[in-house]
Design a protein around this motif. Sequence first.
Motif, PDB file in Angstrom:
ATOM      1  N   LEU A 102      22.796  46.171  31.099  1.00 51.88           N
ATOM      2  CA  LEU A 102      23.907  46.630  30.228  1.00 51.88           C
ATOM      3  C   LEU A 102      25.229  46.750  31.207  1.00 51.88           C
ATOM      4  CD1 LEU A 102      25.029  47.069  27.718  1.00 51.88           C
ATOM      5  CD2 LEU A 102      24.629  49.738  28.128  1.00 51.88           C
ATOM      6  N   SER A 103      25.297  47.387  32.315  1.00 49.89           N
ATOM      7  CA  SER A 103      26.449  47.601  33.092  1.00 49.89           C
ATOM      8  C   SER A 103      26.817  46.147  33.570  1.00 49.89           C
ATOM      9  CB  SER A 103      26.058  48.360  34.392  1.00 49.89           C
ATOM     10  OG  SER A 103      25.140  47.815  35.100  1.00 49.89           O
ATOM     11  N   ARG A 104      26.098  45.200  33.743  1.00 51.01           N
ATOM     12  CA  ARG A 104      26.313  43.755  34.267  1.00 51.01           C
ATOM     13  C   ARG A 104      26.928  43.099  33.061  1.00 51.01           C
ATOM     14  NH1 ARG A 104      23.662  39.311  34.043  1.00 51.01           N
ATOM     15  NH2 ARG A 104      21.678  40.289  33.576  1.00 51.01           N
ATOM     16  N   VAL A 105      26.470  43.061  31.804  1.00 53.96           N
ATOM     17  CA  VAL A 105      26.912  42.229  30.848  1.00 53.96           C
ATOM     18  C   VAL A 105      28.093  43.124  30.147  1.00 53.96           C
ATOM     19  CG1 VAL A 105      26.447  41.549  28.585  1.00 53.96           C
ATOM     20  CG2 VAL A 105      24.708  41.633  30.108  1.00 53.96           C
ATOM     21  N   GLN A 144      37.268  49.859  44.029  1.00 55.82           N
ATOM     22  CA  GLN A 144      38.740  49.793  44.364  1.00 55.82           C
ATOM     23  C   GLN A 144      39.883  48.806  44.030  1.00 55.82           C
ATOM     24  OE1 GLN A 144      38.783  50.594  48.417  1.00 55.82           O
ATOM     25  NE2 GLN A 144      37.476  52.099  48.776  1.00 55.82           N
ATOM     26  N   VAL A 145      39.160  47.615  43.865  1.00 57.39           N
ATOM     27  CA  VAL A 145      39.884  46.311  43.410  1.00 57.39           C
ATOM     28  C   VAL A 145      40.354  46.571  41.824  1.00 57.39           C
ATOM     29  CG1 VAL A 145      39.592  44.078  43.071  1.00 57.39           C
ATOM     30  CG2 VAL A 145      38.890  44.823  45.060  1.00 57.39           C
ATOM     31  N   PRO A 146      39.624  46.930  40.886  1.00 56.58           N
ATOM     32  CA  PRO A 146      40.039  47.235  39.560  1.00 56.58           C
ATOM     33  C   PRO A 146      41.355  48.032  39.638  1.00 56.58           C
ATOM     34  CG  PRO A 146      37.856  46.891  39.555  1.00 56.58           C
ATOM     35  CD  PRO A 146      38.333  47.259  41.048  1.00 56.58           C
ATOM     36  N   LEU A 172      33.270  39.181  39.366  1.00 58.04           N
ATOM     37  CA  LEU A 172      34.732  38.490  40.006  1.00 58.04           C
ATOM     38  C   LEU A 172      34.886  37.623  38.689  1.00 58.04           C
ATOM     39  CD1 LEU A 172      33.517  36.874  43.630  1.00 58.04           C
ATOM     40  CD2 LEU A 172      34.890  38.927  43.080  1.00 58.04           C
ATOM     41  N   HIS A 173      33.918  37.112  37.871  1.00 61.11           N
ATOM     42  CA  HIS A 173      34.440  36.378  36.557  1.00 61.11           C
ATOM     43  C   HIS A 173      35.081  37.340  35.753  1.00 61.11           C
ATOM     44  CE1 HIS A 173      34.644  33.499  33.095  1.00 61.11           C
ATOM     45  NE2 HIS A 173      33.872  34.587  32.636  1.00 61.11           N
ATOM     46  N   ASP A 174      34.663  38.762  35.662  1.00 60.45           N
ATOM     47  CA  ASP A 174      35.326  39.643  34.745  1.00 60.45           C
ATOM     48  C   ASP A 174      36.439  40.095  35.131  1.00 60.45           C
ATOM     49  OD1 ASP A 174      34.805  41.670  32.280  1.00 60.45           O
ATOM     50  OD2 ASP A 174      35.230  42.963  34.012  1.00 60.45           O
ATOM     51  N   LEU A 175      36.610  40.183  36.489  1.00 53.09           N
ATOM     52  CA  LEU A 175      38.137  40.484  36.870  1.00 53.09           C
ATOM     53  C   LEU A 175      39.050  39.515  36.658  1.00 53.09           C
ATOM     54  CD1 LEU A 175      37.461  42.052  40.408  1.00 53.09           C
ATOM     55  CD2 LEU A 175      38.547  43.362  38.358  1.00 53.09           C
ATOM     56  N   ALA A 176      38.737  38.169  36.754  1.00 51.00           N
ATOM     57  CA  ALA A 176      39.512  37.089  36.542  1.00 51.00           C
ATOM     58  C   ALA A 176      39.932  36.994  34.863  1.00 51.00           C
ATOM     59  CB  ALA A 176      38.843  35.726  37.165  1.00 51.00           C
ATOM     60  N   ARG A 177      39.140  37.078  34.230  1.00 56.22           N
ATOM     61  CA  ARG A 177      39.199  36.824  32.725  1.00 56.22           C
ATOM     62  C   ARG A 177      39.924  38.018  32.308  1.00 56.22           C
ATOM     63  NH1 ARG A 177      37.127  38.682  28.390  1.00 56.22           N
ATOM     64  NH2 ARG A 177      35.330  39.597  29.721  1.00 56.22           N
ATOM     65  N   ARG A 178      39.657  38.977  32.619  1.00 58.68           N
ATOM     66  CA  ARG A 178      40.305  40.474  32.114  1.00 58.68           C
ATOM     67  C   ARG A 178      41.866  40.444  32.260  1.00 58.68           C
ATOM     68  NH1 ARG A 178      37.276  44.706  29.583  1.00 58.68           N
ATOM     69  NH2 ARG A 178      35.142  44.034  29.608  1.00 58.68           N
ATOM     70  N   HIS A 179      42.113  40.137  33.592  1.00 62.47           N
ATOM     71  CA  HIS A 179      43.563  40.243  34.029  1.00 62.47           C
ATOM     72  C   HIS A 179      44.363  39.304  34.267  1.00 62.47           C
ATOM     73  CE1 HIS A 179      42.569  44.740  35.027  1.00 62.47           C
ATOM     74  NE2 HIS A 179      41.315  44.179  35.479  1.00 62.47           N
ATOM     75  N   ASN A 180      43.467  37.831  33.794  1.00 58.86           N
ATOM     76  CA  ASN A 180      44.174  36.635  33.940  1.00 58.86           C
ATOM     77  C   ASN A 180      45.028  36.268  35.335  1.00 58.86           C
ATOM     78  OD1 ASN A 180      45.007  33.937  32.954  1.00 58.86           O
ATOM     79  ND2 ASN A 180      47.138  34.824  32.597  1.00 58.86           N
ATOM     80  N   LEU A 181      43.906  36.395  36.402  1.00 58.56           N
ATOM     81  CA  LEU A 181      44.228  36.348  37.712  1.00 58.56           C
ATOM     82  C   LEU A 181      43.224  35.147  38.286  1.00 58.56           C
ATOM     83  CD1 LEU A 181      41.927  37.959  39.607  1.00 58.56           C
ATOM     84  CD2 LEU A 181      43.373  39.841  38.565  1.00 58.56           C
ATOM     85  N   ALA A 182      43.623  34.770  39.533  1.00 57.02           N
ATOM     86  CA  ALA A 182      42.835  33.680  39.924  1.00 57.02           C
ATOM     87  C   ALA A 182      41.886  34.424  41.138  1.00 57.02           C
ATOM     88  CB  ALA A 182      43.513  32.623  40.483  1.00 57.02           C
ATOM     89  N   VAL A 183      40.555  34.031  40.976  1.00 57.99           N
ATOM     90  CA  VAL A 183      39.758  34.669  42.119  1.00 57.99           C
ATOM     91  C   VAL A 183      39.465  33.239  42.775  1.00 57.99           C
ATOM     92  CG1 VAL A 183      37.605  35.596  42.762  1.00 57.99           C
ATOM     93  CG2 VAL A 183      38.852  36.572  40.827  1.00 57.99           C
ATOM     94  N   VAL A 184      39.640  33.473  44.284  1.00 57.88           N
ATOM     95  CA  VAL A 184      39.346  32.292  45.005  1.00 57.88           C
ATOM     96  C   VAL A 184      38.371  32.772  46.072  1.00 57.88           C
ATOM     97  CG1 VAL A 184      40.107  30.437  46.548  1.00 57.88           C
ATOM     98  CG2 VAL A 184      41.542  31.105  44.603  1.00 57.88           C
TER      99      VAL A 184
END
Length: 478
Positions: A4-7, A202-204, A252-264
């Motif tokens: 659940l914490s991952r989904v 920390q990153v979020p 990483l995908h959740d961070l990129a999609r929620r905040h509309n940022l690029a993860v490289v």
Amino acid sequence: MTDLSRVLPGFPTAQYAGLLPALENNKVTTAELLTLDIADLGKRTKLPLLDLKRLCNAVLEALHVDLGVSEKQPDKPSALKQTASDLAQRWSTISTLDGSLDQALGGGVPTGYVTEIVGESGAGKTQFLLTMLLAVQLPPPHGLGRPALYISTEAPLSTTRLAQMLRSNPFFKELDQKPTLDRIMSTATPDLESQEHILQYQVPVQVERHNVGLIILDSIAANYRAEYERGGSLGSNMAARSADLIRMGHLLHDLARRHNLAVVVANQVMDRIPSSHSGGGTPALFAIKSSVAATPKSPLPAPAAAAPSSTPNIQQMPPQDSPLASRSRGPWQPPPGAEPTSSLADMVGVRSSMPEPPPEDPPAPASLLLDHQNRWVTGWGDDPYADPNHFKTPTLGLVWSTQIAARIALLKRPVYGRKEILEDEDLPGGGVALRNWRRWMKVVFAPHVPGTGQGLDGAVEFEVNMGGLKGIEKDKKE
């Protein structure tokens, strides 16, 4: 629950704290919670049916909100009802500050996705990443007008090289408001435990507080290789490493999609060792079979005849069986006089009183072999005329390849020339020395742009100068 914490990383689990331990002990997944009957879940977990039903409804609604299809968000258009213009307004990219490279990437590195830059040491990965740290600060369409976050697992951020790019790149000289090093935040993660803690907690906070538009992780493979490959215990830790990679990819995908940022993320490569022939067993066993089969059999063979007297020659081992390889090199043929036997007993000339085992299943088709499948996702090996002994493959395997949306491979080849030989200097080999390196950028796969062709067909050649990356024009190459 188990996943659940991952989904749903942001699901409020506090109000369901009395139910989650029982679900965890019975290994109930999120998919089972939504698909199984409530009565069956009650029998399995011994929990009240009404509480289970409330939890199921809450998880379902959280998934609808996460996907953007919830009716409780009238101010936000549903993802399933968005038009092409709505999607175009949300689409944004970060430029590489070079026209030819941007054209191959469809405008640059897109936001909302996880993009991987993979290549050998010296191929230009760090220069690519440093350029993006500056470009993201530019206003659209070249950037996002937002700061960047650099997470290092190996060497610290090279501020000296960034300052050199700011002074030397002609693109920045024409701007009134240039990017600054003050808008680049950096941190170091020396081990896997600190890396997961920083990315999860920390990153979020930093992303929301500073409106970060780019997250760079350099490199994704360093801590995983140090954690799981030490002590020669890679085989026993593969399952744990795969689970950690999947969890990292979702984060990483959740961070990129929620905040509309690029993860490289930057990734390393390793040499690809061709596997054995699909129909001949392991290479060593095939070489033993060929060596013994070429020896005349006798009713009572000597003990020394049960094993070869010397190490099998590597040239006797079959190459990787692949439709692509067979078109370029022709079908492989065993050495003259070699007749592979049907069993190990035939090889050594000894018959057992036990019944013969049933025949093995036919080998899998060559197109389903891992060596053949790797050609289309790694960036190396799709050239039918390339030497398979020089193929590379990105580290972390296919498990990590499924967690990224785009893979950009940076390839390099040496350029040799003749050395200047002094009168009293005697150089072997005619004075041939390494002069320079040629570098190419290749799109292996991406959601917004088609991949390049086989080998270097369609790849963009570039060079690294004081200002960053610069594509090489065709007339200059000729």
